[in-house]
Write an enzyme that holds these catalytic residues in place. Structure first.
Site, PDB file in Angstrom:
ATOM      1  N   GLU A  35      -0.956 -11.711  -9.238  1.00 40.31           N
ATOM      2  CA  GLU A  35      -1.155 -10.283  -9.485  1.00 40.31           C
ATOM      3  C   GLU A  35      -1.725 -10.092 -10.895  1.00 40.31           C
ATOM      4  OE1 GLU A  35       1.649  -6.252  -9.483  1.00 40.31           O
ATOM      5  OE2 GLU A  35       2.555  -8.212  -9.857  1.00 40.31           O
ATOM      6  N   LYS A  53      -1.983  -1.608  -4.221  1.00 42.14           N
ATOM      7  CA  LYS A  53      -0.534  -1.801  -4.159  1.00 42.14           C
ATOM      8  C   LYS A  53       0.173  -0.513  -3.729  1.00 42.14           C
ATOM      9  CE  LYS A  53       3.188  -3.684  -7.121  1.00 42.14           C
ATOM     10  NZ  LYS A  53       3.475  -4.129  -8.503  1.00 42.14           N
ATOM     11  N   CYS A 101       3.361  -8.062  -4.975  1.00 42.38           N
ATOM     12  CA  CYS A 101       4.602  -8.120  -5.735  1.00 42.38           C
ATOM     13  C   CYS A 101       5.716  -7.242  -5.178  1.00 42.38           C
ATOM     14  CB  CYS A 101       4.305  -7.800  -7.208  1.00 42.38           C
ATOM     15  SG  CYS A 101       5.559  -8.452  -8.361  1.00 42.38           S
TER      16      CYS A 101
END
Length: 256
Positions: free
Chosen positions: A42, A108, A142
């Protein structure tokens, strides 16, 4: 049918895209022709920064150009997330770049409130499925790992892919959730985490790993290295045919 993936587990230079691109170029030079898919962490050009205004606007385009050049040179798709700007807003955006230069993106969904990411970056609204070399891949980022509904295999993907900057104090959750996502979704799961320490004194211990559909760990590391693992679509199909758990899953819809 199989795909060879290379998971690049390494430390990152803080808010320095050029230094990180050079670092990854050195790491990936020996990878030419070895993998079908190269997975980077990331925010691989900056570290997990909450100050995206510190990154010059042109760096996103330069990093995308670098990904295209690297994909062409290594003859592999390259994926990882970057700080992205669009319409005056910032996104933690994953790029999946194929050797021919075509690319797809995923923003995300779950911005990390504990670090204030939700105050800085816009959250994504849609999940992305990418079709590559016979595999259907669902790329996530994540904090998304903590939310099983968003990760749920309702569209028959083969590989669930997480890129992360996951710190040491909560690494036990990373280990457990990667395995859980594989078992509950009857899919391969690959998670790539960084190593090293950032200026906020957060330490990142790696623990990049790959699991098969039954939760068997196929690869794992706690040191700076490039991990290789081969995923077999035939093996996955045979597992799903013998254990038809996905057919019994609950049906639901997601709100935006």
């Amino acid at each position: 049918m199989s795909v060879e993936i290379a998971l690049v587990q390494t430390s990152l230079a803080w808010e320095d895209p050029e230094a990180n691109r050079l670092h990854f170029s050195r790491l990936l030079d020996p990878e030419t022709g070895r993998a079908d898919l190269i997975v980077l962490p990331e925010m691989f050009t900056t570290g997990f920064t909450m100050s995206p205004q510190n990154i010059p606007p042109g760096e996103e385009a330069r990093s995308l150009d670098w990904m295209r050049e690297t994909a062409a040179r290594t003859r592999a798709a390259v994926t990882g997330s970057l700080v992205a700007r669009e319409g005056g807003k910032y996104y933690n955006r994953l790029f999946f770049v194929e050797p021919g230069g075509a690319y797809e993106t995923y923003d995300k969904r779950h911005t990390f409130t504990l670090a204030g990411e939700d105050q800085v970056y816009e959250r994504g609204r849609t999940r992305k499925l990418i079709h590559f070399r016979g595999f259907t891949i669902c790329p996530l980022i994540c904090y998304d790992l903590r939310f099983p509904v968003w990760s749920r295999n309702t569209e028959d993907y083969d590989l669930l892919l997480y890129v992360a900057n996951w710190p040491a104090p909560r690494i036990a959750a990373w280990d457990a959730l990667l395995k859980a996502r594989a078992i509950e979704n009857m899919a391969y799961v690959a998670g790539v985490n960084r190593t090293g320490t950032d200026p906020n004194a957060h330490r990142y211990p790696g623990h990049s790993a790959v699991f098969d559909a039954l939760g068997t760990r196929l690869a794992y590391s706690e040191q700076e290295e490039v991990l290789h693992v081969t995923l077999s679509l035939e093996h996955l199909s045979e597992t799903r045919k013998s254990l038809r758990f996905l057919q019994d899953q609950d049906r639901f819809t997601l709100e935006s």
